[in-house]
Design a protein around this motif. Sequence first.
Motif, short mmCIF file in Angstrom:
data_model
loop_
_atom_site.label_atom_id
_atom_site.label_comp_id
_atom_site.label_asym_id
_atom_site.label_seq_id
_atom_site.Cartn_x
_atom_site.Cartn_y
_atom_site.Cartn_z
N LEU A 147 0.77 -1.30 0.08
CA LEU A 147 0.15 -0.20 0.00
C LEU A 147 0.88 1.26 -0.08
N SER A 148 2.10 1.00 -0.32
CA SER A 148 2.84 2.32 -0.55
C SER A 148 2.88 3.43 -1.57
N THR A 149 1.97 2.71 -2.67
CA THR A 149 1.64 3.51 -3.54
C THR A 149 0.19 3.02 -4.20
N ASP A 150 -0.37 3.78 -5.11
CA ASP A 150 -1.79 3.44 -5.30
C ASP A 150 -1.68 1.91 -6.36
N ASP A 151 -0.76 1.85 -7.11
CA ASP A 151 -0.41 0.66 -7.92
C ASP A 151 -0.26 -0.49 -6.96
N ILE A 183 -3.99 -1.62 8.98
CA ILE A 183 -3.73 -0.29 9.52
C ILE A 183 -3.46 0.86 8.42
N LYS A 184 -2.90 0.42 7.26
CA LYS A 184 -2.75 1.42 6.49
C LYS A 184 -3.72 1.79 5.38
N SER A 185 -4.61 0.75 5.28
CA SER A 185 -5.63 0.83 4.20
C SER A 185 -6.61 1.81 4.38
N PRO A 186 -7.22 2.35 5.50
CA PRO A 186 -7.78 3.70 5.45
C PRO A 186 -7.33 4.90 4.80
N LEU A 187 -6.26 5.20 5.18
CA LEU A 187 -5.29 6.27 4.50
C LEU A 187 -5.06 5.99 3.07
N ALA A 188 -4.76 4.84 2.82
CA ALA A 188 -4.02 4.45 1.45
C ALA A 188 -5.19 4.60 0.44
N TYR A 189 -6.41 4.11 0.97
CA TYR A 189 -7.57 4.47 0.08
C TYR A 189 -8.11 5.92 -0.12
N PRO A 197 -13.94 6.08 6.87
CA PRO A 197 -12.59 5.73 7.57
C PRO A 197 -12.01 4.72 6.54
N SER A 198 -12.95 4.00 5.64
CA SER A 198 -12.19 3.12 4.83
C SER A 198 -13.09 3.15 3.49
N GLN A 199 -12.93 4.37 2.93
CA GLN A 199 -13.71 4.53 1.77
C GLN A 199 -13.15 3.45 0.56
N PRO A 200 -13.96 2.88 0.04
CA PRO A 200 -13.50 2.09 -1.16
C PRO A 200 -12.91 2.66 -2.34
N VAL A 201 -11.56 2.20 -2.70
CA VAL A 201 -11.01 2.77 -4.06
C VAL A 201 -11.10 1.80 -5.08
N SER A 202 -10.60 2.32 -6.43
CA SER A 202 -10.57 1.42 -7.37
C SER A 202 -9.54 0.30 -7.32
N ASN A 203 -9.68 -0.52 -8.21
CA ASN A 203 -9.03 -1.89 -8.23
C ASN A 203 -7.58 -1.59 -9.20
N PRO A 204 -6.50 -1.17 -8.50
CA PRO A 204 -5.33 -1.18 -9.36
C PRO A 204 -4.72 -2.35 -9.86
N ARG A 205 -4.07 -2.06 -11.03
CA ARG A 205 -3.43 -3.42 -11.50
C ARG A 205 -1.71 -3.22 -11.30
N VAL A 206 -1.07 -4.01 -10.93
CA VAL A 206 0.52 -4.09 -10.91
C VAL A 206 1.02 -3.54 -12.57
#
Length: 424
Positions: A191-195, A248-254, A415-424
Amino acid sequence: MTDIRRSLLRRDALSAAKEVLYHLDIHFSNQLQNTAAPVVDNGSVELVEEFVFNMSKDRSVQRKKMTSLQELQLLEITCSYFQEQGKDSLRQIIFSALFSPQCNVADDRRMAMLGKLVSMAVAVCRVPVLECAASWLQRSPAPHCMRLATVLVDDYCSSAPSPAHALRDIVSVSPRFCCQFITAVTAVYDLSTDDLIPSSDLLEMVVTWVHDNPRLTLLTFLGAPIPSSRPPGALDPTPLLGLVRWCIKSPLAYKRHRKPLQAPDSGAAHALGPAEGGRDPRSLYSMLHLSVLQILVSLRADLTELQLYGRVGVMSLEHVAKLVGELAYLVDELNPGDSTAETELSLNRLAQALQVAMAGGALLCSREDLRCLCSRLPYNSLLQLVKSGPFLPASHPGFQQETYPPVHTPVQDCPSQPVSNPRV
């Protein structure tokens, strides 16, 4: 080895590769009669690199490369060999001879063939290959393990329609492989980047595995709590820290990603059943967080039984410090006034994970270390209690299960707003 090499040079590429497998079988069978732990010698590695991976030692000799059809035939032959070889010790040593990284130019071809072989083993459910791959993941450098995990995610969790059924069902026949796969995949998708946010299919599969069988995450550790041969730079002994990172990181990453997270496609939804398909990712992370806390609570009994409680931790303080640093960076990266709810949720989850990990013996850390560790983070009442107070009971209000509005209810800055599904 010289006579064998001369004989192999007269064969076509596929025939020579098959002959190398036959030679390795005889060579290591003889070794196993004299020792329980044979060593992969340089001669065997050189034969593999020259005649399986087509890395010729002699530049003056131009060997014809395999065609795509021959490569597929070789994969089938190799897969069948491991399936039919009944002696596990022999399978393991030959798998090492073929695929253990050697830090040379042949490693790219070695990893390419390994990825195709393991992907094929998942598709046709070849358990011996998956068990060998589980051992390989346990002892190989983390970057190589992450590369293999990425291949499998691309093959099974990033296609449309998703063929995730095969990978999802592997947990029933090779849970040890799935344990190592989770460890590797959480190292990749940090979760360090959106990808590097896990896709919906991948997230749902991992959460389902862990929720249905929490002991899955401890298989490798409990099998070898003090591994004598775990090399530097290998993966963590359990996927627990990686799973904690996701929670832990998902709420802020999303929040940083700022796009609606897509539900799994209809194929994945059908595979998971009506109760599982299309589940809100916020509830998936909440479910995963609860499962991880329950695993950490149960770990104390395992460590006590093994007489390791207070002596051997599952999560290293160094890696936890790195996670806290990543969280602090995320908090600083976002506008504090626009992400208050997400920051509070992330800090609450961190406090809960630290508290339960310390109480269960998974993290060997003093209160002084903890205060220093969390000094960069914003104030949080539950984290303050964990840093300064006694162990909190599970009935404490801070440990109540998270609840979310129904999926169909509009939510602003959840707090954990869903986000789109990035692809590597």
